[in-house]
Scaffold this motif. Structure first.
Motif, PDB file in Angstrom:
ATOM      1  N   VAL A   1       0.805  -1.230   0.000  1.00  0.00           N
ATOM      2  CA  VAL A   1       0.000   0.000   0.000  1.00  0.00           C
ATOM      3  C   VAL A   1       0.835   1.276   0.000  1.00  0.00           C
ATOM      4  O   VAL A   1       0.304   2.365  -0.157  1.00  0.00           O
ATOM      5  CB  VAL A   1      -0.997   0.014   1.181  1.00  0.00           C
ATOM      6  N   MET A   2       2.149   1.158   0.155  1.00  0.00           N
ATOM      7  CA  MET A   2       3.023   2.326   0.145  1.00  0.00           C
ATOM      8  C   MET A   2       3.265   2.792  -1.284  1.00  0.00           C
ATOM      9  O   MET A   2       3.196   2.007  -2.218  1.00  0.00           O
ATOM     10  CB  MET A   2       4.371   1.985   0.803  1.00  0.00           C
ATOM     11  N   LYS A   3       3.570   4.088  -1.431  1.00  0.00           N
ATOM     12  CA  LYS A   3       4.011   4.609  -2.721  1.00  0.00           C
ATOM     13  C   LYS A   3       5.533   4.597  -2.684  1.00  0.00           C
ATOM     14  O   LYS A   3       6.143   5.313  -1.900  1.00  0.00           O
ATOM     15  CB  LYS A   3       3.478   6.017  -2.943  1.00  0.00           C
ATOM     16  N   ILE A   4       6.120   3.771  -3.560  1.00  0.00           N
ATOM     17  CA  ILE A   4       7.570   3.566  -3.549  1.00  0.00           C
ATOM     18  C   ILE A   4       8.127   3.920  -4.914  1.00  0.00           C
ATOM     19  O   ILE A   4       7.661   3.414  -5.939  1.00  0.00           O
ATOM     20  CB  ILE A   4       7.910   2.102  -3.186  1.00  0.00           C
TER      21      ILE A   4
ATOM     22  N   GLU B   1      -0.220   3.224   3.847  1.00  0.00           N
ATOM     23  CA  GLU B   1      -0.949   4.046   2.872  1.00  0.00           C
ATOM     24  C   GLU B   1      -0.608   5.525   3.020  1.00  0.00           C
ATOM     25  O   GLU B   1      -0.896   6.322   2.131  1.00  0.00           O
ATOM     26  CB  GLU B   1      -2.463   3.827   2.989  1.00  0.00           C
ATOM     27  N   ARG B   2       0.032   5.911   4.125  1.00  0.00           N
ATOM     28  CA  ARG B   2       0.453   7.300   4.339  1.00  0.00           C
ATOM     29  C   ARG B   2       1.988   7.451   4.301  1.00  0.00           C
ATOM     30  O   ARG B   2       2.531   8.405   4.841  1.00  0.00           O
ATOM     31  CB  ARG B   2      -0.118   7.815   5.668  1.00  0.00           C
ATOM     32  N   ILE B   3       2.658   6.494   3.644  1.00  0.00           N
ATOM     33  CA  ILE B   3       4.116   6.567   3.495  1.00  0.00           C
ATOM     34  C   ILE B   3       4.448   6.670   2.011  1.00  0.00           C
ATOM     35  O   ILE B   3       3.964   5.880   1.203  1.00  0.00           O
ATOM     36  CB  ILE B   3       4.811   5.335   4.106  1.00  0.00           C
ATOM     37  N   VAL B   4       5.292   7.651   1.669  1.00  0.00           N
ATOM     38  CA  VAL B   4       5.743   7.858   0.294  1.00  0.00           C
ATOM     39  C   VAL B   4       7.270   7.853   0.302  1.00  0.00           C
ATOM     40  O   VAL B   4       7.892   8.638   1.022  1.00  0.00           O
ATOM     41  CB  VAL B   4       5.232   9.198  -0.275  1.00  0.00           C
ATOM     42  N   LEU B   5       7.859   6.956  -0.491  1.00  0.00           N
ATOM     43  CA  LEU B   5       9.315   6.873  -0.616  1.00  0.00           C
ATOM     44  C   LEU B   5       9.717   7.295  -2.022  1.00  0.00           C
ATOM     45  O   LEU B   5       9.142   6.823  -2.997  1.00  0.00           O
ATOM     46  CB  LEU B   5       9.805   5.445  -0.359  1.00  0.00           C
TER      47      LEU B   5
END
Length: 193
Positions: free
Chosen positions: A51-54, A70-74
């Motif tokens: 669910v992360m944006k990587i 879902e609230r983590i963006v790498l």
């Protein structure tokens, strides 16, 4: 006065070690613990990565731990070291990480903290949340902690064991608890390929 002899660690012989191995293999408690570890790994790592944006070309240690992915963006080329924890807030606190960020081992980012003066026990209190924003080309060294609402500028270095709350400017080297700017980074760019 006679001194009491110092104890020595006992070494097991081969037969005793084999018996211990056989006993462990048939102990149902060991198998139940294995299932607990698999469950923990799934909900704190595998399912969170889904669910992360990587960004492109990440390098994420298999023992890194995530919460509220879902609230983590790498960003691109982020390197997350062993035993790092990235915990976004349970409702709105985000963690946004830029490109080319390096996490040393045991780094902790948390975008939420308990309100400890609203009763007891602490774990049943509401949480205060704040976005964590980390710029590009940042190095977070071993065992540093980044607290809710922190902002770390491009090119900054956070020293081992530092605790970051508030803002660290671009190209700063920060150390201590709370982290304070102790030096400035001087960058010489590598030649173009």
């Amino acid at each position: 006065m006679s001194e009491e002899p110092l104890p020595y660690k006992k070494s097991l012989d081969l037969r005793s070690r084999l018996m211990r191995l056989v006993g462990s293999a048939f102990d149902p408690r060991a198998w139940m613990h294995l299932f607990k570890i698999i469950n923990y790994y799934n909900y704190s790592h595998v399912s969170q990565l889904r669910v992360m944006k990587i960004g492109a070309e990440p390098s994420i240690s298999p023992d890194a731990v995530f919460a509220n992915g879902e609230r983590i963006v790498l960003g691109d080329r982020v390197r997350i070291g062993s035993r790092c924890h990235l915990w976004a807030g349970p409702a709105k606190g985000r963690i946004i990480v830029g490109d080319d960020v390096l996490f040393g081992p045991d780094v902790m980012l948390t975008a939420a903290s308990y309100n400890y003066n609203r009763g007891s026990p602490v774990t049943e209190q509401p949480m205060s949340e704040g976005d964590i924003v980390i710029g590009n080309d940042v190095w977070l060294a071993t065992r540093c902690v980044v607290l809710p609402g922190a902002r770390i500028g491009d090119g900054a270095i956070i020293a081992a064991g530092a605790v970051v709350k508030g803002e660290i400017p671009a190209m700063a080297i920060a150390a201590g608890s709370p982290a304070r700017v102790v030096s400035q980074r001087e960058v010489t760019h590598r030649p173009a390929d």
